[in-house]
Design an enzyme around this catalytic site. Structure first.
Site, PDB file in Angstrom:
ATOM      1  N   LEU A  59       0.818  -1.224   0.000  1.00 24.66           N
ATOM      2  CA  LEU A  59       0.000   0.000   0.000  1.00 24.66           C
ATOM      3  C   LEU A  59       0.848   1.268   0.000  1.00 24.66           C
ATOM      4  O   LEU A  59       0.381   2.332  -0.400  1.00 24.66           O
ATOM      5  CB  LEU A  59      -0.854   0.035   1.271  1.00 24.66           C
ATOM      6  CG  LEU A  59      -2.252  -0.509   1.249  1.00 24.66           C
ATOM      7  CD1 LEU A  59      -2.954  -0.111   2.535  1.00 24.66           C
ATOM      8  CD2 LEU A  59      -3.032   0.024   0.051  1.00 24.66           C
ATOM      9  N   SER A 124      -9.175  -0.998  16.895  1.00 18.69           N
ATOM     10  CA  SER A 124      -9.107  -2.043  17.920  1.00 18.69           C
ATOM     11  C   SER A 124      -9.526  -1.473  19.265  1.00 18.69           C
ATOM     12  O   SER A 124      -9.313  -0.285  19.548  1.00 18.69           O
ATOM     13  CB  SER A 124      -7.658  -2.531  17.999  1.00 18.69           C
ATOM     14  OG  SER A 124      -7.443  -3.258  19.171  1.00 18.69           O
ATOM     15  N   THR A 126      -7.957  -1.812  21.686  1.00 19.97           N
ATOM     16  CA  THR A 126      -6.712  -1.394  22.322  1.00 19.97           C
ATOM     17  C   THR A 126      -6.652   0.132  22.481  1.00 19.97           C
ATOM     18  O   THR A 126      -5.943   0.633  23.350  1.00 19.97           O
ATOM     19  CB  THR A 126      -5.499  -1.942  21.528  1.00 19.97           C
ATOM     20  OG1 THR A 126      -4.329  -1.797  22.299  1.00 19.97           O
ATOM     21  CG2 THR A 126      -5.305  -1.245  20.204  1.00 19.97           C
ATOM     22  N   TYR A 148       1.762  -0.386  18.640  1.00 21.90           N
ATOM     23  CA  TYR A 148       0.723  -0.892  17.732  1.00 21.90           C
ATOM     24  C   TYR A 148      -0.590  -0.139  17.981  1.00 21.90           C
ATOM     25  O   TYR A 148      -1.220   0.381  17.056  1.00 21.90           O
ATOM     26  CB  TYR A 148       0.527  -2.401  17.939  1.00 21.90           C
ATOM     27  CG  TYR A 148      -0.840  -2.891  17.543  1.00 21.90           C
ATOM     28  CD1 TYR A 148      -1.194  -3.004  16.206  1.00 21.90           C
ATOM     29  CD2 TYR A 148      -1.801  -3.209  18.521  1.00 21.90           C
ATOM     30  CE1 TYR A 148      -2.474  -3.419  15.849  1.00 21.90           C
ATOM     31  CE2 TYR A 148      -3.065  -3.625  18.167  1.00 21.90           C
ATOM     32  CZ  TYR A 148      -3.408  -3.726  16.832  1.00 21.90           C
ATOM     33  OH  TYR A 148      -4.671  -4.121  16.483  1.00 21.90           O
ATOM     34  N   LYS A 152      -3.026   2.722  15.721  1.00 21.79           N
ATOM     35  CA  LYS A 152      -4.488   2.688  15.496  1.00 21.79           C
ATOM     36  C   LYS A 152      -5.109   4.016  15.919  1.00 21.79           C
ATOM     37  O   LYS A 152      -5.945   4.593  15.213  1.00 21.79           O
ATOM     38  CB  LYS A 152      -5.128   1.539  16.288  1.00 21.79           C
ATOM     39  CG  LYS A 152      -4.779   0.155  15.780  1.00 21.79           C
ATOM     40  CD  LYS A 152      -5.424  -0.136  14.423  1.00 21.79           C
ATOM     41  CE  LYS A 152      -5.125  -1.511  13.897  1.00 21.79           C
ATOM     42  NZ  LYS A 152      -5.435  -1.678  12.474  1.00 21.79           N
ATOM     43  N   PHE A 177     -13.037  -6.127  19.392  1.00 20.98           N
ATOM     44  CA  PHE A 177     -12.599  -6.723  20.651  1.00 20.98           C
ATOM     45  C   PHE A 177     -11.713  -7.936  20.297  1.00 20.98           C
ATOM     46  O   PHE A 177     -10.793  -7.767  19.518  1.00 20.98           O
ATOM     47  CB  PHE A 177     -13.806  -6.937  21.580  1.00 20.98           C
ATOM     48  CG  PHE A 177     -14.145  -5.597  22.222  1.00 20.98           C
ATOM     49  CD1 PHE A 177     -14.674  -4.562  21.454  1.00 20.98           C
ATOM     50  CD2 PHE A 177     -13.816  -5.333  23.538  1.00 20.98           C
ATOM     51  CE1 PHE A 177     -14.878  -3.287  21.998  1.00 20.98           C
ATOM     52  CE2 PHE A 177     -14.028  -4.062  24.087  1.00 20.98           C
ATOM     53  CZ  PHE A 177     -14.558  -3.046  23.318  1.00 20.98           C
ATOM     54  N   ASN A 197       1.202 -14.914  20.258  1.00 18.20           N
ATOM     55  CA  ASN A 197       1.042 -14.110  21.475  1.00 18.20           C
ATOM     56  C   ASN A 197      -0.370 -14.208  22.015  1.00 18.20           C
ATOM     57  O   ASN A 197      -0.592 -14.109  23.210  1.00 18.20           O
ATOM     58  CB  ASN A 197       1.303 -12.626  21.165  1.00 18.20           C
ATOM     59  CG  ASN A 197       2.708 -12.411  20.678  1.00 18.20           C
ATOM     60  OD1 ASN A 197       3.659 -12.749  21.380  1.00 18.20           O
ATOM     61  ND2 ASN A 197       2.856 -11.889  19.473  1.00 18.20           N
ATOM     62  N   ARG A 230     -12.093 -11.313  28.665  1.00 22.40           N
ATOM     63  CA  ARG A 230     -12.123 -10.575  27.397  1.00 22.40           C
ATOM     64  C   ARG A 230     -13.433 -10.833  26.671  1.00 22.40           C
ATOM     65  O   ARG A 230     -14.134 -11.814  26.944  1.00 22.40           O
ATOM     66  CB  ARG A 230     -10.981 -11.045  26.467  1.00 22.40           C
ATOM     67  CG  ARG A 230      -9.583 -10.786  26.984  1.00 22.40           C
ATOM     68  CD  ARG A 230      -9.223  -9.307  26.981  1.00 22.40           C
ATOM     69  NE  ARG A 230      -7.858  -9.071  27.424  1.00 22.40           N
ATOM     70  CZ  ARG A 230      -7.488  -8.950  28.707  1.00 22.40           C
ATOM     71  NH1 ARG A 230      -8.366  -9.055  29.680  1.00 22.40           N
ATOM     72  NH2 ARG A 230      -6.225  -8.704  29.007  1.00 22.40           N
TER      73      ARG A 230
HETATM   74  C1  UD1 Z   1      -4.231  -8.410  22.419  1.00 21.98           C
HETATM   75  C2  UD1 Z   1      -3.639  -7.044  22.242  1.00 21.98           C
HETATM   76  C3  UD1 Z   1      -4.615  -6.157  21.523  1.00 21.98           C
HETATM   77  C4  UD1 Z   1      -4.999  -6.790  20.197  1.00 21.98           C
HETATM   78  C5  UD1 Z   1      -5.603  -8.173  20.467  1.00 21.98           C
HETATM   79  C6  UD1 Z   1      -5.891  -8.875  19.158  1.00 21.98           C
HETATM   80  C7  UD1 Z   1      -2.145  -6.754  24.174  1.00 21.98           C
HETATM   81  C8  UD1 Z   1      -1.848  -5.969  25.395  1.00 21.98           C
HETATM   82  N1  UD1 Z   1      -3.273  -6.460  23.514  1.00 21.98           N
HETATM   83  O1  UD1 Z   1      -5.342  -8.322  23.284  1.00 21.98           O
HETATM   84  O2  UD1 Z   1      -4.025  -4.905  21.298  1.00 21.98           O
HETATM   85  O3  UD1 Z   1      -5.937  -5.963  19.535  1.00 21.98           O
HETATM   86  O4  UD1 Z   1      -4.649  -8.961  21.179  1.00 21.98           O
HETATM   87  O5  UD1 Z   1      -6.740  -9.955  19.380  1.00 21.98           O
HETATM   88  O6  UD1 Z   1      -1.399  -7.615  23.788  1.00 21.98           O
HETATM   89  N2  UD1 Z   1      -3.427 -15.160  27.713  1.00 21.98           N
HETATM   90  C9  UD1 Z   1      -2.861 -16.185  28.460  1.00 21.98           C
HETATM   91  N3  UD1 Z   1      -1.879 -16.957  27.882  1.00 21.98           N
HETATM   92  C10 UD1 Z   1      -1.446 -16.729  26.606  1.00 21.98           C
HETATM   93  C11 UD1 Z   1      -2.021 -15.678  25.855  1.00 21.98           C
HETATM   94  C12 UD1 Z   1      -3.012 -14.923  26.444  1.00 21.98           C
HETATM   95  O7  UD1 Z   1      -3.222 -16.404  29.619  1.00 21.98           O
HETATM   96  O8  UD1 Z   1      -0.533 -17.445  26.146  1.00 21.98           O
HETATM   97  C13 UD1 Z   1      -4.508 -14.360  28.319  1.00 21.98           C
HETATM   98  C14 UD1 Z   1      -4.197 -12.880  28.438  1.00 21.98           C
HETATM   99  O9  UD1 Z   1      -3.554 -12.600  29.657  1.00 21.98           O
HETATM  100  C15 UD1 Z   1      -5.602 -12.272  28.338  1.00 21.98           C
HETATM  101  C16 UD1 Z   1      -6.351 -13.218  27.412  1.00 21.98           C
HETATM  102  O10 UD1 Z   1      -5.628 -14.446  27.447  1.00 21.98           O
HETATM  103  O11 UD1 Z   1      -6.236 -12.281  29.600  1.00 21.98           O
HETATM  104  C17 UD1 Z   1      -6.429 -12.739  25.977  1.00 21.98           C
HETATM  105  O12 UD1 Z   1      -5.116 -12.418  25.514  1.00 21.98           O
HETATM  106  P1  UD1 Z   1      -4.807 -12.118  23.975  1.00 21.98           P
HETATM  107  O13 UD1 Z   1      -5.425 -13.136  23.108  1.00 21.98           O
HETATM  108  O14 UD1 Z   1      -3.324 -11.902  23.854  1.00 21.98           O
HETATM  109  O15 UD1 Z   1      -5.592 -10.759  23.700  1.00 21.98           O
HETATM  110  P2  UD1 Z   1      -5.515  -9.333  24.463  1.00 21.98           P
HETATM  111  O16 UD1 Z   1      -4.343  -9.260  25.350  1.00 21.98           O
HETATM  112  O17 UD1 Z   1      -6.845  -9.069  25.060  1.00 21.98           O
END
Ligand code: UD1
Length: 334
Positions: A59, A124, A126, A148, A152, A177, A197, A230
């Site tokens: 882009l 997001s 976020t 990131y 946004k 969300f 992640n 979440r």
């Molecule tokens: C994350 C991003 C957010 C992004 C979204 C996309 C951060 C701070 N925020 O949100 O900006 O828009 O992803 O979907 O990173 N968890 C575990 N173990 C893991 C992974 C996650 O326990 O290996 C928990 C986290 O602590 C959280 C929940 O699962 O409570 C959701 O985590 P995740 O899927 O990473 O999303 P967010 O952190 O809400």
């Protein structure tokens, strides 16, 4: 109506292309395939039995983008393209600012040049940072906690200014969300590069023994079971939200903002337990320390999207967990 989808080969973009085609829109995809694969386009065509025009371009390449706008009269753009890994953005902020802002500015300049006035932007939750109250409404204060998220928020600001300067513009900002799940055909889903992640991609790696154990970040939050809460939304529901946004955009000028969530909060343990139940698999897990930057709870007030767009998410976490697993089953056994 001809819709240009930037990042249309990505997770949310590809599901949105399917919904667009199923609803009678024509679709052009622009994607540099930096975090997606070419065969996603074939799969979109297979699911819908419709053709997608695909350009593998960046882009930020203004000349090539101009060529796309020259060839067809584009009525609206849905802008998904962008880097999205929170952790990487902390390590390489310049990469994030350069790419996410530059690509958006280029897109906006080309849209202006070709008098394309309709834009749906993929933002997001976020942008709400650490919310002071729950559920989160669109008029809550905005503050980000990582580069990131800041890209946004900066793009939201840019869009606000563009809409003030050009009264022909019609812009809808959608704040997602936590999208999970996959297309029920098993053809489209989430394919993150490297060690994931986010929660659902990580659970999937553990389910398929590609990673040994799920680390649950914190069991001492002020939530019903101590783990983070979440608002998970099925990616197909999310995709349908974009159709609602397009329907609205053609009736109104200016800029508007909508949460796309279900309004329900589920804990990490809710997700893991549901995943185990609906898929009949065991997820090896352990509790570890909280992850830096995480908040206890985050869920949407989805009322505005319901009232003004007629959008309501339909699918529950059972289907989200089932479809997410089904996608990996179908794509591992091939
Ligand atoms: C994350 C991003 C957010 C992004 C979204 C996309 C951060 C701070 N925020 O949100 O900006 O828009 O992803 O979907 O990173 N968890 C575990 N173990 C893991 C992974 C996650 O326990 O290996 C928990 C986290 O602590 C959280 C929940 O699962 O409570 C959701 O985590 P995740 O899927 O990473 O999303 P967010 O952190 O809400």
């Amino acid at each position: 109506m001809l819709v240009l989808v930037t990042g249309g080969a990505g997770f949310i973009g590809s599901h949105t292309c399917v919904e667009l085609l199923n609803n009678g829109y024509d679709v052009i995809v622009v994607d540099n395939l930096s975090n997606s694969k070419r065969d996603v386009i074939d799969k979109i065509e297979k699911i819908t039995s419709k053709k997608v025009k695909f350009y593998e371009i960046d882009l930020c390449d203004k000349e090539k983008l101009r060529d796309v706008f020259k060839k067809d009269r584009i009525d609206a753009v849905i802008h998904f393209a962008g880097y999205k890994a929170v952790g990487e953005s902390v390590k390489e902020p310049l990469k994030y600012y350069r790419n996410n802002l530059d690509s958006t500015l280029t897109l906006l300049e080309v849209m202006k040049e070709f008098s394309c006035h309709n834009l749906v932007f993929s933002s997001s939750a976020t942008v709400y940072g650490v919310p002071r109250k729950l559920p989160i409404k669109e008029d809550f204060p905005l503050k980000t906690t990582n580069p990131y998220g800041t890209t946004k928020l900066m793009i939201e600001e840019i869009l606000k200014d563009v809409s003030k300067a050009d009264l022909e513009m019609s812009i809808i900002v959608l704040r997602y969300f936590n999208p999970i799940g996959a297309h029920e055909s098993g053809l489209l889903g989430e394919d993150p590069n490297g060690i994931p992640n986010n929660l659902m991609p990580y659970i999937l790696k553990v389910a398929f023994n590609e990673l040994p154990v799920l680390n649950i970040f914190g069991n001492d939050y002020e939530t019903k079971d101590g783990t983070g809460v979440r608002d998970y939304i099925h990616v197909v529901d999310l995709a349908k939200g974009h159709i609602k946004a397009l329907e609205k955009i053609t009736t109104k000028k200016g800029i508007d903002y909508y949460n796309l969530g279900t309004g329900n909060g589920y804990s990490v343990l809710d997700i893991v337990n549901t995943f185990e139940k609906v898929n009949n698999v065991k997820i090896n897990k352990r509790f570890v320390a909280r992850r830096d930057g995480d908040i206890a709870s985050c869920y949407a007030d989805p009322t505005k999207a319901f009232k003004e767009l007629g959008f309501k998410a339909e699918f529950g976490i059972e289907k989200m967990c089932y479809d997410a697993y089904n996608y990996v089953v179908k794509n591992t056994s091939k």
